[in-house]
Structure formats: C-alpha cells, structure tokens
Design a protein around this motif. Structure first.
Motif, PDB file in Angstrom:
ATOM      1  N   ILE A   7     115.267 -48.158 -19.560  1.00 37.54           N
ATOM      2  CA  ILE A   7     113.978 -47.694 -20.072  1.00 37.54           C
ATOM      3  C   ILE A   7     112.997 -47.464 -18.933  1.00 37.54           C
ATOM      4  O   ILE A   7     112.249 -46.480 -18.924  1.00 37.54           O
ATOM      5  CB  ILE A   7     113.438 -48.696 -21.105  1.00 37.54           C
ATOM      6  CG1 ILE A   7     114.246 -48.578 -22.391  1.00 37.54           C
ATOM      7  CG2 ILE A   7     111.970 -48.444 -21.400  1.00 37.54           C
ATOM      8  CD1 ILE A   7     113.865 -49.556 -23.449  1.00 37.54           C
ATOM      9  N   LEU A  47     119.105 -52.675 -20.662  1.00 33.84           N
ATOM     10  CA  LEU A  47     118.275 -51.792 -21.473  1.00 33.84           C
ATOM     11  C   LEU A  47     116.925 -51.551 -20.793  1.00 33.84           C
ATOM     12  O   LEU A  47     116.429 -50.428 -20.741  1.00 33.84           O
ATOM     13  CB  LEU A  47     118.078 -52.427 -22.848  1.00 33.84           C
ATOM     14  CG  LEU A  47     117.885 -51.509 -24.038  1.00 33.84           C
ATOM     15  CD1 LEU A  47     119.096 -50.638 -24.220  1.00 33.84           C
ATOM     16  CD2 LEU A  47     117.632 -52.326 -25.276  1.00 33.84           C
ATOM     17  N   MET A  48     116.366 -52.616 -20.253  1.00 28.42           N
ATOM     18  CA  MET A  48     115.060 -52.507 -19.605  1.00 28.42           C
ATOM     19  C   MET A  48     115.160 -51.664 -18.342  1.00 28.42           C
ATOM     20  O   MET A  48     114.263 -50.880 -18.037  1.00 28.42           O
ATOM     21  CB  MET A  48     114.549 -53.901 -19.271  1.00 28.42           C
ATOM     22  CG  MET A  48     113.102 -53.939 -18.953  1.00 28.42           C
ATOM     23  SD  MET A  48     112.256 -55.027 -20.069  1.00 28.42           S
ATOM     24  CE  MET A  48     110.588 -54.764 -19.584  1.00 28.42           C
ATOM     25  N   ILE A  98     110.763 -54.764 -25.772  1.00 32.20           N
ATOM     26  CA  ILE A  98     110.619 -54.116 -24.462  1.00 32.20           C
ATOM     27  C   ILE A  98     109.420 -53.179 -24.478  1.00 32.20           C
ATOM     28  O   ILE A  98     108.631 -53.141 -23.533  1.00 32.20           O
ATOM     29  CB  ILE A  98     111.907 -53.359 -24.099  1.00 32.20           C
ATOM     30  CG1 ILE A  98     113.012 -54.350 -23.755  1.00 32.20           C
ATOM     31  CG2 ILE A  98     111.679 -52.435 -22.930  1.00 32.20           C
ATOM     32  CD1 ILE A  98     114.342 -53.717 -23.526  1.00 32.20           C
ATOM     33  N   LEU A 154     122.383 -57.709 -22.039  1.00 25.88           N
ATOM     34  CA  LEU A 154     122.141 -56.364 -22.547  1.00 25.88           C
ATOM     35  C   LEU A 154     120.675 -55.951 -22.410  1.00 25.88           C
ATOM     36  O   LEU A 154     120.385 -54.839 -21.965  1.00 25.88           O
ATOM     37  CB  LEU A 154     122.603 -56.280 -24.003  1.00 25.88           C
ATOM     38  CG  LEU A 154     122.557 -54.893 -24.621  1.00 25.88           C
ATOM     39  CD1 LEU A 154     123.553 -53.985 -23.921  1.00 25.88           C
ATOM     40  CD2 LEU A 154     122.874 -54.950 -26.090  1.00 25.88           C
ATOM     41  N   PRO A 155     119.699 -56.843 -22.752  1.00 26.79           N
ATOM     42  CA  PRO A 155     118.299 -56.438 -22.602  1.00 26.79           C
ATOM     43  C   PRO A 155     117.917 -56.107 -21.169  1.00 26.79           C
ATOM     44  O   PRO A 155     117.092 -55.205 -20.954  1.00 26.79           O
ATOM     45  CB  PRO A 155     117.523 -57.659 -23.105  1.00 26.79           C
ATOM     46  CG  PRO A 155     118.449 -58.343 -24.010  1.00 26.79           C
ATOM     47  CD  PRO A 155     119.807 -58.122 -23.457  1.00 26.79           C
ATOM     48  N   TYR A 180     119.580 -56.056 -33.882  1.00 32.35           N
ATOM     49  CA  TYR A 180     119.310 -56.752 -32.617  1.00 32.35           C
ATOM     50  C   TYR A 180     118.801 -55.767 -31.564  1.00 32.35           C
ATOM     51  O   TYR A 180     117.816 -56.029 -30.862  1.00 32.35           O
ATOM     52  CB  TYR A 180     120.596 -57.432 -32.165  1.00 32.35           C
ATOM     53  CG  TYR A 180     120.566 -58.003 -30.781  1.00 32.35           C
ATOM     54  CD1 TYR A 180     119.869 -59.175 -30.505  1.00 32.35           C
ATOM     55  CD2 TYR A 180     121.251 -57.381 -29.742  1.00 32.35           C
ATOM     56  CE1 TYR A 180     119.841 -59.696 -29.243  1.00 32.35           C
ATOM     57  CE2 TYR A 180     121.225 -57.895 -28.474  1.00 32.35           C
ATOM     58  CZ  TYR A 180     120.519 -59.052 -28.230  1.00 32.35           C
ATOM     59  OH  TYR A 180     120.493 -59.565 -26.972  1.00 32.35           O
ATOM     60  N   LEU A 181     119.473 -54.617 -31.488  1.00 34.49           N
ATOM     61  CA  LEU A 181     119.051 -53.605 -30.519  1.00 34.49           C
ATOM     62  C   LEU A 181     117.641 -53.124 -30.819  1.00 34.49           C
ATOM     63  O   LEU A 181     116.834 -52.948 -29.907  1.00 34.49           O
ATOM     64  CB  LEU A 181     120.010 -52.419 -30.554  1.00 34.49           C
ATOM     65  CG  LEU A 181     121.260 -52.545 -29.696  1.00 34.49           C
ATOM     66  CD1 LEU A 181     122.106 -51.302 -29.824  1.00 34.49           C
ATOM     67  CD2 LEU A 181     120.874 -52.770 -28.246  1.00 34.49           C
ATOM     68  N   THR A 211     115.145 -55.800 -29.790  1.00 31.48           N
ATOM     69  CA  THR A 211     115.020 -55.826 -28.337  1.00 31.48           C
ATOM     70  C   THR A 211     114.210 -54.643 -27.833  1.00 31.48           C
ATOM     71  O   THR A 211     113.348 -54.786 -26.970  1.00 31.48           O
ATOM     72  CB  THR A 211     116.418 -55.802 -27.701  1.00 31.48           C
ATOM     73  OG1 THR A 211     117.220 -56.757 -28.348  1.00 31.48           O
ATOM     74  CG2 THR A 211     116.348 -56.105 -26.235  1.00 31.48           C
ATOM     75  N   PHE A 212     114.488 -53.481 -28.432  1.00 32.97           N
ATOM     76  CA  PHE A 212     113.775 -52.271 -28.031  1.00 32.97           C
ATOM     77  C   PHE A 212     112.278 -52.416 -28.305  1.00 32.97           C
ATOM     78  O   PHE A 212     111.437 -52.086 -27.455  1.00 32.97           O
ATOM     79  CB  PHE A 212     114.347 -51.086 -28.803  1.00 32.97           C
ATOM     80  CG  PHE A 212     113.840 -49.766 -28.339  1.00 32.97           C
ATOM     81  CD1 PHE A 212     114.277 -49.229 -27.138  1.00 32.97           C
ATOM     82  CD2 PHE A 212     112.921 -49.059 -29.089  1.00 32.97           C
ATOM     83  CE1 PHE A 212     113.800 -48.027 -26.701  1.00 32.97           C
ATOM     84  CE2 PHE A 212     112.439 -47.849 -28.658  1.00 32.97           C
ATOM     85  CZ  PHE A 212     112.885 -47.329 -27.460  1.00 32.97           C
TER      86      PHE A 212
END
Lengths: 339, 169, 128
Positions: free
Chosen positions: C21, C17-18, A19, C13-14, A11-12, A15-16
C-alpha cells in the motif's frame, strides 16, 4: 490456519481498513509537522512563519501538496530511468511499512508479530537501498556522492542503534514492542530510560542520524553536496522523499517512546506524585510523548550547527559504538545481578 | 494445505524468474538488484518454515549488510570499465553452464525431497530453546564466529597497507 | 504450536500489505500528478545540475575506497548484533558458561575494533 474463504476475506478487509486509518492519520500528522516545523523555527528566529494561506497559515500543507502535484517532473538526461523512478517509492514503502508492527495502544496493532523490533530494523536496512539507488541513478556527480554519503551515514548509525536496542530487548526478553512496554511498566523504575540512560542518549542521537535530520542532514549541506541524493528530483517525487523523512521521524519518535519511556503506560512514581494522570487515555499518553520528541527534532534543527561528514562518521564509530557496548554490558550485568 | 503449496509455488516461481534475470541482464547494477530481491525472498522462505528470527537475520545481514558491501565494490569501478566488461561477457555463454548445473541439482533434490507420505512432525522453532541450546551447550561456535569475524577486521588493514605499498612502487 | 509442514506465516501478511500500500500510494500520487502537471521539456532542462557549468564527463567516476571498510565493519557488527539478539531472548535460561562466553565474544570483537581504530581505518581524512 483453518480460515475459510469467507473469514479470510473478512480478515483482509479489517486489516485493510486498519491500514487505511493508520496511513490517513500518519499522513495528516506528517503534513502538519511540516507546518509546525516552519512555525516553530520561525518563532525561534523571531519570525512569524507561514501566515498567508488560511487563518494563521493553517492551510499551508494543502497548498504545498497542490504545488508539488502541479510541478513539472523531470527525468534527467543521463539517469537510469527505471531506477530513478522506483527509488523514492522504495524509501517511502519501507518507511510506511514500519507502522504495521507499532502498537498505538494496548489493543490496537495491525500486525501482531513476535519480531516487532527486528522487522523495523530489517525495513531500515532495506530503506538504505532507496537512498543509494536514488543517488546512483540520477546521473549527477552530486547525487552519487550525496547518496553514498547518506547511505554510509545510515549504515554507521544503524550499529549503535541496534546495540542500544539490544539493551531494551535484553531487559524485556522479547522482540515484540507490546511486550517491551508491558515489561517496562513492571520494571523497577517504570521506564527504561533511567537504568539505561546511556542507551537512551545513544538511541536518540542515532534516531536523528537515521532519519537524515539536522544536525546530520547531509542532503541540505548546500555548500558541498548541493542537495545530496535529492539534487535531480523535482515535483512530487521530491515530495515523496520528504514524506518518507517525516514518516520515519514519527516512527523513530514512536520507537523511543515505546522502548525507553514506557509507551502508553506511565511510571508508578509519576502516578504516585500526580494521581490524576491515571485518568489519561493510553493513546493520548503515547501521543504526548511522541509530540515531545517531534518538537525535540524541530528544536534541534533550529539550534545545532551541521556536522561535517568526517566528524559524523567518527562520532558514530568512535563514540557511540563503544558507549552502546558499555550500556549493553551494564544492562547484562544488572540483569544477571537480579535487578 | 493447498494455500501453503500455492504460495510456495508462486514464491519459487519468482525466485527462479529472478535467477534467470540475473543472467539475462547486461547491466551489473540490475543483476545486483535481482540478487537483492532473491535474498529478500529467501527470508520469506524462512517465514514459511516458521523460523522468523532466521528470516529477519537473513534480511538484515544478507540483504542489508553483505550486499551493501558488494554494492560499494561495484561503485569502485567507473561506468566505462563496466561497459568494457559487459562486452567480454557477451561472448561467453559458458556462464550458463553453472546455471544448468545448479538447476539440475535443484530439480534432483526437489524430486528426492518429495516425501512418501505426509504425517505431522513434532519439531518446531522456538527461539528461547534454540538460544539456550546454542549458548549453553554449543558455545564453541561463538568463538569460531568471533575468530571469523575478527579476521576481516585485521585483514582489512593489512590489505590496504599492501595496496598502498605496491601503488607507490 | 503448529508443525512447520502446515505453517502459514499469516501474521506477516499485514506487513506485506502495508509495504504494497505504501508503494501504491506513492505510485498513485505520481500517476495522478502525471495528469495535471505541465510537460515542457527542452534539452537544457534535462542536463544534470553542475553549478551552472556544462557537465563534464560521466557522473559515475571512481569513488573513494573509504566506503569499503565502513561496509565491511558494518557487516561484521551486524552479524554480532544478530547473535546478540538471540542471546538476549534466552537470557534467563543461560548458565554462567553461556553468559560469560557471550561477554568474551563481545570483548574479542571490541579488541578487533580497537585495532582498526588505532590503525586509523576510521579516520575519514587519512589516506588509505
């Protein structure tokens, strides 16, 4: 959540990857918006714009990036060193994180949260600190004054922005941008810009002010503020401020397109008039709407004179705030009446 | 849930760390920034309680609006005056007393809050239901809020007028 | 819906995370630039900009109190907008009492706003 260790990693990773794709696309767009802006404004002033680097100056963004990277990075004598270095990063991170809640087509969305619009507003209110800290930590009078003025501007325009968005949220009864688009496609006129015309106009004006763009671009009012909160910044750090500005331009355009113009869906009357429009892919429809607003940003910059600071503040509080309240009341009464 | 406990532990560690930093920093702007970070982290606490709307309001109103007010108040004082106040603060370590008090209170409530047994509870946070209950049944709170909010708007004018009169004398 | 005891806000979470980043992207750009850019500093280059003169005094002077009413009004209207959003979400299940009480709330706040407006708190050029 019953995620095992393996599926969490997967999942990570997904998502990465998502992004990275979105970030790459938006950075490319931001870089070429600078080029298009110079080109369009050049044409509007009967010039050619950038022509030297590559065919038609198409490599100009790359040249700009290289120039910014190779420029000297100056930490002024009187500055608070840590805050001075962090401030542009705060602004940039708050601008980029907005993209995670924005759907680009019916199936692609990085963070599927219930509160899409509120996340955008929360990040906007945190981004103000980037501006204030940049102004305060520079150790220059122009920076402090410019930073405070820009912060006061962003704050003042956040209220009409939130109130006009309340009309959209009320009509869709959801915070999620995806739900807003779907509710919009099923509404009577297909787009919220028509029944909430007042709110649409207020949101548009606030979008210009929130992104510090012309005609509200105080940092570029050289005669009174030199360069506002960017005065002491140089090299890549200054580039980060401009990158944040262009990314937030895209976010505001996306928000307008999603909340007021139906996002990836087209209103039924347009499809009834031109049936061939149905064949367009959803992402392209959204992109066309966004490009139109980006062009509007550039067009306005080439056309309108800059507002003075007192005019800017009185416009937000005396005109836009009552107008957005009237718009909200109108939507509430309309919805209560069953429309 | 091990993950939840771990994440909450890390979060609490950060909050307490920033809490201590607020007392250790000597520069008022840095103290302010730690409070700002604590406010944002409190929003994340609300996320763990599945109260997303309250979390967003926490960030928008407390971190975004109330603390901006504090910041503009800090900016009203020139740097020299702040330096002067910093010298005063250095001699008074009694400011750690309320810290100790709140820490004791925190630990007390923490140990008191440990449940005897873990069993699933049946309440959850749904904004639609909450909104219905708030506006249909407890509408009187809205008027109390309206009173509270219109107070500063009127007090603002009176305060500034009095200030000016005393300034001219 | 899960009970709050076991709830993990994994949907957010995203966003986090964003945020990270975005931060790292800017930091990476600066650190990369650090390798290639020139570093020839001298004292004149590091003085703050002041239109060619030598800077006089510290930059952090007393600012106008004009910003303070803006901050207070912003806080007031931010709370109002937050409550308004809660009202918008539950709109279709409201009875007439809930509906009109919110409209009255808006009118009360608007009267307070008009009071400030009439007293000149929003005219930037007026002295406070």
């Amino acid at each position: 959540m019953g995620l095992s260790n393996n599926s969490l990693l997967f999942y990570l990773f997904i998502t990465f990857a998502e992004i990275m794709v979105v970030l790459g696309i938006i950075l490319l767009h931001a870089a070429y918006t600078v080029y298009i802006e110079r080109k369009v404004i050049g044409r509007m002033q009967a010039r050619l714009g950038p022509m030297e680097v590559g065919p038609y100056g198409l490599l100009q963004p790359l040249a700009d990036l290289i120039k910014l990277l190779f420029k000297e990075d100056i930490l002024p004598r009187d500055s608070h060193k840590t805050l001075f270095q962090i401030a542009p990063l705060v602004l940039l991170a708050c601008a980029i994180a907005n993209l995670s809640v924005i759907p680009f087509n019916p199936s692609f969305l990085i963070a599927d949260v219930n509160l899409g619009v509120l996340v955008v507003l929360a990040l906007a209110s945190l981004g103000v600190y980037g501006i204030i800290l940049a102004g305060y930590s520079s150790g220059s009078k122009y920076s402090l004054l410019g930073g405070l003025r820009s912060a006061a501007q962003v704050l003042s325009y956040e209220i009409p922005l939130g109130l006009s968005l309340a009309g959209v949220i009320l009509a869709a009864e959801s915070f999620s941008l995806k739900d807003i688009v779907e509710a919009q496609a099923q509404s009577l006129l297909g787009v919220y810009a028509l029944p909430q015309f007042l709110g649409f106009i207020v949101f548009l004006i606030c979008a210009f002010a929130e992104t510090n763009r012309a005609p509200f671009d105080l940092p570029e009012a050289e005669s009174e503020l030199v360069a506002g909160y960017i005065t002491e910044y140089s090299g890549f750090r200054m580039g980060l401020f401009f990158l944040a500005e262009y990314i937030s331009m895209y976010i505001m355009s996306l928000l307008i397109a999603l909340c007021y113009l139906g996002g990836w869906s087209l209103p039924w009357w347009l499809i009834a008039l031109f049936p061939f429009l149905q064949a367009l892919p959803p992402t392209l429809v959204l992109a066309l709407k966004v490009y139109f607003f980006i062009f509007l940003f550039i067009w306005v910059r080439a056309t309108f004179p800059r507002y003075r600071f007192d005019q800017l503040m009185s416009m937000s509080w005396k005109i836009l705030l009552p107008l957005s309240l009237i718009n909200f009341m109108w939507v509430a009464i309309l919805k209560r009446g069953g429309l | 849930m091990v993950e939840r406990g771990l994440l909450l532990f890390v979060l609490t560690f950060f909050v307490l760390f920033l809490f201590f930093l607020t007392f250790i920093f000597r520069q008022i702007l840095y103290q302010f920034l730690t409070i700002l970070l604590i406010m944002v982290l409190l929003g994340i606490y609300y996320l763990f309680l599945n109260a997303e709307f309250i979390a967003a309001i926490q960030v928008i109103v407390y971190a975004g609006a109330i603390l901006i007010m504090f910041l503009f108040t800090i900016f009203l004082f020139p740097e020299e005056e702040l330096k002067y106040s910093r010298d005063i603060l250095k001699t008074h370590y009694s400011s750690f007393l309320p810290l100790g008090f709140f820490l004791a209170l925190f630990l007390f409530s923490l140990f008191k809050a440990i449940p005897k047994s873990y069993k699933e509870q049946n309440f959850y946070f749904d904004l639609k239901i909450l909104s219905k209950i708030l506006f249909n049944d407890y509408w009187i709170t809205i008027y109390i809020l309206a009173f509270l909010l219109s107070l500063p708007m009127i007090a603002l004018y009176i305060f500034f007028k009095r200030e000016e009169r005393s300034g001219s004398n | 819906m899960q009970s709050p005891d076991l709830f993990l806000p994994s949907a957010y979470l995203p966003v986090l995370l964003m945020l990270l980043i975005g931060f790292l992207f800017g930091l990476g750009g600066i650190l990369f630039g650090n390798l290639v850019r020139p570093k020839h500093y001298y004292s004149l280059k590091l003085t703050p900009y002041e239109c060619g003169n030598d800077p006089s005094g510290l930059p952090w002077q007393r600012i106008t109190i004009r910003f303070f009413p803006i901050a207070i009004l912003f806080a007031v209207f931010d709370v109002e907008v937050g409550l308004l959003y809660a009202w918008c979400i539950g709109f279709s299940e409201l009875n007439s009492l809930g509906f009109y009480s919110m409209l009255l709330f808006l009118v009360i706040l608007f009267i307070g706003f008009i009071y400030d407006f009439k007293k000149g708190l929003l005219d930037w050029y007026k002295r406070l």
